[in-house]
Write an enzyme that holds these catalytic residues in place. Sequence first.
Site, PDB file in Angstrom:
ATOM      1  N   ASP A  22     -37.005  -7.524  -7.489  1.00 29.40           N
ATOM      2  CA  ASP A  22     -37.385  -8.597  -6.587  1.00 29.40           C
ATOM      3  C   ASP A  22     -36.071  -9.300  -6.207  1.00 29.40           C
ATOM      4  O   ASP A  22     -35.073  -9.155  -6.901  1.00 29.40           O
ATOM      5  CB  ASP A  22     -38.336  -9.540  -7.323  1.00 29.40           C
ATOM      6  CG  ASP A  22     -38.734 -10.729  -6.489  1.00 29.40           C
ATOM      7  OD1 ASP A  22     -38.877 -10.579  -5.263  1.00 29.40           O
ATOM      8  OD2 ASP A  22     -38.899 -11.819  -7.066  1.00 29.40           O
ATOM      9  N   ASP A  24     -35.515 -12.950  -4.472  1.00 25.55           N
ATOM     10  CA  ASP A  24     -35.385 -14.397  -4.705  1.00 25.55           C
ATOM     11  C   ASP A  24     -35.802 -14.762  -6.133  1.00 25.55           C
ATOM     12  O   ASP A  24     -36.902 -14.439  -6.572  1.00 25.55           O
ATOM     13  CB  ASP A  24     -36.234 -15.166  -3.688  1.00 25.55           C
ATOM     14  CG  ASP A  24     -35.786 -14.869  -2.253  1.00 25.55           C
ATOM     15  OD1 ASP A  24     -34.566 -14.758  -2.028  1.00 25.55           O
ATOM     16  OD2 ASP A  24     -36.659 -14.741  -1.374  1.00 25.55           O
ATOM     17  N   ASP A  33     -37.911 -23.775   0.143  1.00 21.90           N
ATOM     18  CA  ASP A  33     -37.995 -23.717   1.608  1.00 21.90           C
ATOM     19  C   ASP A  33     -37.442 -22.390   2.155  1.00 21.90           C
ATOM     20  O   ASP A  33     -37.032 -22.321   3.309  1.00 21.90           O
ATOM     21  CB  ASP A  33     -37.267 -24.913   2.232  1.00 21.90           C
ATOM     22  CG  ASP A  33     -35.773 -24.917   1.916  1.00 21.90           C
ATOM     23  OD1 ASP A  33     -35.354 -24.227   0.969  1.00 21.90           O
ATOM     24  OD2 ASP A  33     -35.016 -25.592   2.635  1.00 21.90           O
ATOM     25  N   TYR A  34     -37.416 -21.372   1.312  1.00 24.03           N
ATOM     26  CA  TYR A  34     -36.974 -20.015   1.692  1.00 24.03           C
ATOM     27  C   TYR A  34     -35.454 -19.918   1.923  1.00 24.03           C
ATOM     28  O   TYR A  34     -34.823 -20.903   2.285  1.00 24.03           O
ATOM     29  CB  TYR A  34     -37.691 -19.482   2.953  1.00 24.03           C
ATOM     30  CG  TYR A  34     -39.193 -19.560   2.864  1.00 24.03           C
ATOM     31  CD1 TYR A  34     -39.900 -18.594   2.156  1.00 24.03           C
ATOM     32  CD2 TYR A  34     -39.899 -20.599   3.470  1.00 24.03           C
ATOM     33  CE1 TYR A  34     -41.285 -18.664   2.061  1.00 24.03           C
ATOM     34  CE2 TYR A  34     -41.277 -20.679   3.368  1.00 24.03           C
ATOM     35  CZ  TYR A  34     -41.969 -19.713   2.667  1.00 24.03           C
ATOM     36  OH  TYR A  34     -43.331 -19.792   2.575  1.00 24.03           O
ATOM     37  N   THR A  65     -38.968  -7.076  -1.445  1.00 25.61           N
ATOM     38  CA  THR A  65     -39.067  -8.533  -1.348  1.00 25.61           C
ATOM     39  C   THR A  65     -40.062  -8.993  -0.293  1.00 25.61           C
ATOM     40  O   THR A  65     -40.150  -8.411   0.788  1.00 25.61           O
ATOM     41  CB  THR A  65     -37.646  -9.123  -1.088  1.00 25.61           C
ATOM     42  OG1 THR A  65     -37.732 -10.539  -0.952  1.00 25.61           O
ATOM     43  CG2 THR A  65     -36.994  -8.541   0.150  1.00 25.61           C
ATOM     44  N   GLN A  67     -40.910 -11.581   2.427  1.00 25.50           N
ATOM     45  CA  GLN A  67     -40.162 -12.552   3.250  1.00 25.50           C
ATOM     46  C   GLN A  67     -41.071 -13.110   4.334  1.00 25.50           C
ATOM     47  O   GLN A  67     -40.855 -12.891   5.534  1.00 25.50           O
ATOM     48  CB  GLN A  67     -38.902 -11.890   3.828  1.00 25.50           C
ATOM     49  CG  GLN A  67     -37.871 -11.504   2.785  1.00 25.50           C
ATOM     50  CD  GLN A  67     -37.309 -12.712   2.017  1.00 25.50           C
ATOM     51  OE1 GLN A  67     -37.233 -13.805   2.560  1.00 25.50           O
ATOM     52  NE2 GLN A  67     -36.924 -12.513   0.767  1.00 25.50           N
ATOM     53  N   CYS A 112     -51.695  -7.748   5.049  1.00 29.70           N
ATOM     54  CA  CYS A 112     -51.019  -6.472   5.301  1.00 29.70           C
ATOM     55  C   CYS A 112     -51.042  -5.618   4.031  1.00 29.70           C
ATOM     56  O   CYS A 112     -51.481  -6.071   2.981  1.00 29.70           O
ATOM     57  CB  CYS A 112     -49.571  -6.732   5.714  1.00 29.70           C
ATOM     58  SG  CYS A 112     -48.597  -7.490   4.403  1.00 29.70           S
TER      59      CYS A 112
HETATM   60 ZN   LIG Z   1     -46.467  -7.074   4.913  1.00 29.41          ZN
END
Ligand SMILES: [Zn+2]
Length: 177
Positions: A22, A24, A33-34, A65, A67, A112
């Site tokens: 992974d 982050d 806050d990414y 990851t 995102q 997804c």
């Molecule tokens: Zn996806």
Amino acid sequence: MRDLISFSSKYDGTKVKVVFLDRDGVINFERKDYVKTPDEFQIIPDVAFWLKFLVDKGFKLIVVTNQSMIGRGLSTHENLHLIHQKMQKIFSENGFQIDGIYYCPHKPEDSCSCRKPEIGLYKNAIDEFYVNIKNSWVIGNDVTDVLAGERIGCKTIKIQTNSSLKDVISEILNNST
Ligand SMILES: [Zn+2]
């Protein structure tokens, strides 16, 4: 989606052992806050030092990851690519590279098949790299990483967010051929 694949072992028929990482909270400091820009990508100080042991032991390193910042409109595919270039530059200076980078750009509500704990990204990587699942590992700081790892049949390790990989690397090296 795939940001990078360095090679495939399909052609010589040798299955490779992989440590799926992974990003982050494992490679770089997680931000609430990414990590939206290269400047916001701050690597955890000793991570390159410890990952190098895995490379020297013959593991390929693949980042998987989530995102969702892209789907949320907070950053772009282009920024993500620049962030990964910064990451690779740091690792190159330590004598290795991440072999593959796969990311899900979707929001949770998009349902997804690639957002962890779904395994779409891992399936792509397993196919494209010709991965030996039984000898491979998933390292993550979130339960979704562990769930995905179990679904694909890897050994899994959950770490504390933003912590050193020291103990994890020992565990992998002590339990690998
Ligand atoms: Zn996806």
